[in-house]
Write a protein that holds these residues in place. Sequence first.
Motif, PDB file in Angstrom:
ATOM      1  N   GLN A 118     -12.234  73.279 -15.487  1.00 24.72           N
ATOM      2  CA  GLN A 118     -11.488  73.878 -14.268  1.00 24.72           C
ATOM      3  C   GLN A 118     -10.566  72.681 -13.831  1.00 24.72           C
ATOM      4  O   GLN A 118     -10.967  71.636 -13.321  1.00 24.72           O
ATOM      5  CB  GLN A 118     -12.511  74.253 -13.059  1.00 24.72           C
ATOM      6  N   LEU A 119      -9.321  72.966 -14.144  1.00 25.40           N
ATOM      7  CA  LEU A 119      -8.271  71.890 -13.654  1.00 25.40           C
ATOM      8  C   LEU A 119      -7.147  72.697 -12.669  1.00 25.40           C
ATOM      9  O   LEU A 119      -6.161  72.382 -12.699  1.00 25.40           O
ATOM     10  CB  LEU A 119      -7.593  71.346 -14.898  1.00 25.40           C
ATOM     11  N   HIS A 120      -7.659  74.008 -12.321  1.00 22.53           N
ATOM     12  CA  HIS A 120      -6.509  74.876 -11.718  1.00 22.53           C
ATOM     13  C   HIS A 120      -6.041  74.138 -10.517  1.00 22.53           C
ATOM     14  O   HIS A 120      -6.654  73.436  -9.530  1.00 22.53           O
ATOM     15  CB  HIS A 120      -7.085  76.296 -11.515  1.00 22.53           C
ATOM     16  N   GLY A 121      -4.748  74.086 -10.340  1.00 20.36           N
ATOM     17  CA  GLY A 121      -4.186  73.269  -8.970  1.00 20.36           C
ATOM     18  C   GLY A 121      -4.034  71.982  -9.266  1.00 20.36           C
ATOM     19  O   GLY A 121      -3.739  71.348  -8.214  1.00 20.36           O
ATOM     20  N   ASN A 138      -8.719  75.942 -18.062  1.00 20.48           N
ATOM     21  CA  ASN A 138      -8.160  76.461 -16.951  1.00 20.48           C
ATOM     22  C   ASN A 138      -7.139  75.367 -16.177  1.00 20.48           C
ATOM     23  O   ASN A 138      -7.571  74.657 -15.290  1.00 20.48           O
ATOM     24  CB  ASN A 138      -9.087  77.153 -15.867  1.00 20.48           C
ATOM     25  N   LEU A 139      -5.830  75.761 -16.483  1.00 16.05           N
ATOM     26  CA  LEU A 139      -4.804  74.923 -15.799  1.00 16.05           C
ATOM     27  C   LEU A 139      -3.824  75.821 -15.003  1.00 16.05           C
ATOM     28  O   LEU A 139      -2.605  75.408 -14.759  1.00 16.05           O
ATOM     29  CB  LEU A 139      -3.821  74.126 -16.839  1.00 16.05           C
ATOM     30  N   ARG A 140      -4.253  76.727 -14.334  1.00 16.23           N
ATOM     31  CA  ARG A 140      -3.356  77.959 -13.675  1.00 16.23           C
ATOM     32  C   ARG A 140      -2.950  77.067 -12.490  1.00 16.23           C
ATOM     33  O   ARG A 140      -3.865  76.346 -11.705  1.00 16.23           O
ATOM     34  CB  ARG A 140      -4.408  79.111 -13.196  1.00 16.23           C
ATOM     35  N   THR A 141      -1.803  77.249 -12.101  1.00 16.33           N
ATOM     36  CA  THR A 141      -1.123  76.571 -11.049  1.00 16.33           C
ATOM     37  C   THR A 141      -0.967  75.132 -11.130  1.00 16.33           C
ATOM     38  O   THR A 141      -0.583  74.687  -9.956  1.00 16.33           O
ATOM     39  CB  THR A 141      -1.500  77.274  -9.824  1.00 16.33           C
ATOM     40  N   ALA A 142      -1.355  74.457 -12.204  1.00 20.46           N
ATOM     41  CA  ALA A 142      -1.364  73.255 -12.088  1.00 20.46           C
ATOM     42  C   ALA A 142       0.037  72.836 -12.590  1.00 20.46           C
ATOM     43  O   ALA A 142       0.895  73.538 -12.763  1.00 20.46           O
ATOM     44  CB  ALA A 142      -2.044  72.614 -13.448  1.00 20.46           C
ATOM     45  N   ARG A 143       0.258  71.253 -12.337  1.00 14.86           N
ATOM     46  CA  ARG A 143       1.674  70.804 -12.641  1.00 14.86           C
ATOM     47  C   ARG A 143       1.619  69.561 -13.496  1.00 14.86           C
ATOM     48  O   ARG A 143       0.777  68.699 -13.301  1.00 14.86           O
ATOM     49  CB  ARG A 143       2.094  70.027 -11.322  1.00 14.86           C
ATOM     50  N   LEU A 144       2.011  69.741 -14.738  1.00 17.79           N
ATOM     51  CA  LEU A 144       2.040  68.756 -15.858  1.00 17.79           C
ATOM     52  C   LEU A 144       3.237  68.164 -16.051  1.00 17.79           C
ATOM     53  O   LEU A 144       4.396  68.864 -16.195  1.00 17.79           O
ATOM     54  CB  LEU A 144       1.532  69.445 -17.317  1.00 17.79           C
ATOM     55  N   ARG A 145       3.396  67.132 -15.944  1.00 16.89           N
ATOM     56  CA  ARG A 145       4.471  66.129 -16.152  1.00 16.89           C
ATOM     57  C   ARG A 145       4.172  64.908 -17.177  1.00 16.89           C
ATOM     58  O   ARG A 145       3.291  64.310 -16.706  1.00 16.89           O
ATOM     59  CB  ARG A 145       5.293  65.720 -14.852  1.00 16.89           C
ATOM     60  N   PHE A 159      -2.685  78.634 -19.003  1.00 16.59           N
ATOM     61  CA  PHE A 159      -1.414  77.760 -18.196  1.00 16.59           C
ATOM     62  C   PHE A 159      -0.846  78.661 -17.379  1.00 16.59           C
ATOM     63  O   PHE A 159       0.244  78.521 -16.854  1.00 16.59           O
ATOM     64  CB  PHE A 159      -0.308  77.411 -19.222  1.00 16.59           C
ATOM     65  N   GLY A 160      -1.485  79.782 -16.813  1.00 23.68           N
ATOM     66  CA  GLY A 160      -0.785  80.865 -16.096  1.00 23.68           C
ATOM     67  C   GLY A 160      -0.292  80.142 -14.542  1.00 23.68           C
ATOM     68  O   GLY A 160      -1.166  79.426 -14.008  1.00 23.68           O
ATOM     69  N   ASP A 161       0.990  80.353 -14.560  1.00 19.34           N
ATOM     70  CA  ASP A 161       1.947  80.401 -13.107  1.00 19.34           C
ATOM     71  C   ASP A 161       1.810  78.493 -13.140  1.00 19.34           C
ATOM     72  O   ASP A 161       2.121  78.048 -11.955  1.00 19.34           O
ATOM     73  CB  ASP A 161       1.222  80.860 -12.132  1.00 19.34           C
ATOM     74  N   ALA A 162       1.768  77.628 -14.061  1.00 21.03           N
ATOM     75  CA  ALA A 162       1.632  76.401 -13.979  1.00 21.03           C
ATOM     76  C   ALA A 162       2.971  75.964 -14.351  1.00 21.03           C
ATOM     77  O   ALA A 162       3.957  76.654 -14.758  1.00 21.03           O
ATOM     78  CB  ALA A 162       1.046  75.774 -15.221  1.00 21.03           C
ATOM     79  N   VAL A 163       3.496  74.658 -14.000  1.00 17.50           N
ATOM     80  CA  VAL A 163       4.643  74.183 -14.055  1.00 17.50           C
ATOM     81  C   VAL A 163       4.512  72.934 -15.210  1.00 17.50           C
ATOM     82  O   VAL A 163       3.658  72.038 -14.929  1.00 17.50           O
ATOM     83  CB  VAL A 163       5.563  73.562 -12.834  1.00 17.50           C
ATOM     84  N   PHE A 179       0.213  81.917 -21.133  1.00 18.52           N
ATOM     85  CA  PHE A 179       1.473  81.209 -20.419  1.00 18.52           C
ATOM     86  C   PHE A 179       2.270  82.188 -19.466  1.00 18.52           C
ATOM     87  O   PHE A 179       3.227  82.140 -19.139  1.00 18.52           O
ATOM     88  CB  PHE A 179       2.710  80.963 -21.607  1.00 18.52           C
ATOM     89  N   ARG A 180       1.545  83.231 -19.208  1.00 19.08           N
ATOM     90  CA  ARG A 180       2.102  84.173 -18.066  1.00 19.08           C
ATOM     91  C   ARG A 180       2.495  83.223 -16.800  1.00 19.08           C
ATOM     92  O   ARG A 180       1.765  82.674 -16.134  1.00 19.08           O
ATOM     93  CB  ARG A 180       1.008  85.304 -17.736  1.00 19.08           C
ATOM     94  N   GLY A 181       3.644  83.549 -16.176  1.00 18.54           N
ATOM     95  CA  GLY A 181       4.140  82.992 -15.173  1.00 18.54           C
ATOM     96  C   GLY A 181       4.343  81.653 -15.133  1.00 18.54           C
ATOM     97  O   GLY A 181       4.854  80.867 -14.240  1.00 18.54           O
ATOM     98  N   VAL A 182       4.266  81.046 -16.599  1.00 20.03           N
ATOM     99  CA  VAL A 182       4.626  79.470 -16.450  1.00 20.03           C
ATOM    100  C   VAL A 182       6.071  79.286 -16.389  1.00 20.03           C
ATOM    101  O   VAL A 182       6.882  79.964 -16.619  1.00 20.03           O
ATOM    102  CB  VAL A 182       3.895  78.932 -17.861  1.00 20.03           C
TER     103      VAL A 182
END
Length: 231
Positions: A118-121, A138-145, A159-163, A179-182
Motif C-alpha cells: 500500500q503506497l496510496h497517497g 497500490n499507488l493510487r493518488t500518489a505523486r511520483l517524480r 496508478f489510479g489518479d496518481a501524478v 492508469f485510470r485518472g492518472v
Amino acid sequence: MARTGAGGSGGVGGGRAKGARRPEVRLPPLEPWADGGLEPDGDYDGVEFRDADLAGQDGAGARFLDCAVTNCAFDETGLRHARVLDSVLTGIRGVGTNLAEATLRDVELVDARLGGTQLHGSVLERVVVRGGKIDYLNLRTARLRDVVFESCVLVEPDFGDAVLERVEFVDCAVKGADFRGVTMKDVDLRGAASLEIASGVERLAGAVISMSQLLDLAPVLAVQLGIRVEG
C-alpha cells in the motif's frame, strides 16, 4: 486489456521525454540495528537492518535516514506516514506492507519481492525500483517524480489518479496496469519489455511510447475515440 511488446527507440511524433534524475545514495558507516522492534514515530539514522523479521510491527510515522535494509521481512508491517530518505532497500519481502502516505526520497529498492503493498497517497522522488517482482502495487493518488522502474516485474499495479512526472520504465514487464485518472508528464514507456494496460489507456497524454507500442495500442485507442475500423 491493451498489450504491447518490447519498446523501441523512437517516440510518438518524435517526442522526447525528459529523463528521470536517479538517486545517488552514499551511505555513511552504519550501526547494526539492536532488534528492539520498530516504534511509531521512531527515528532511525545510519542504521543497518539485516535479516530482520519486521512482520506485523508498527513503525507508523517513523523516519529512516541513511539506512540499509537487507533481506528483511515486512509482512503486514505498518509504516503509514513513514519517511524513507537516502536509503537502500535490498532483497526485502512481504505481503500487505502499509506505506500509505509515506515519503520515499533518494531511495534504491533492489530485488524486492512484495505483494499488495500500500503506497496510496505517497510521495516518491528520485527512486529506483530495480529487479524483483511486486504484485498488486497500490499507488493510487500518489505523486511520483524522477522514478525509474528497471528490470523488474509489476503485476497489476494501480496508478489510479496518481501524478507521474519524469517516470521511466526500463526493461521491465508491466502486466495489467490501471492508469485510470492518472496525470502524466515526461513518462517514458518505450523501454518496457512488455506493457499491458488493463484500463486508462486514454490517459497516456504526456507519455512517450514506441511505434510498435502505438500499433499494439491502436485498436484500444480507436475504441476510446469512437472510431470504427472496417475492411
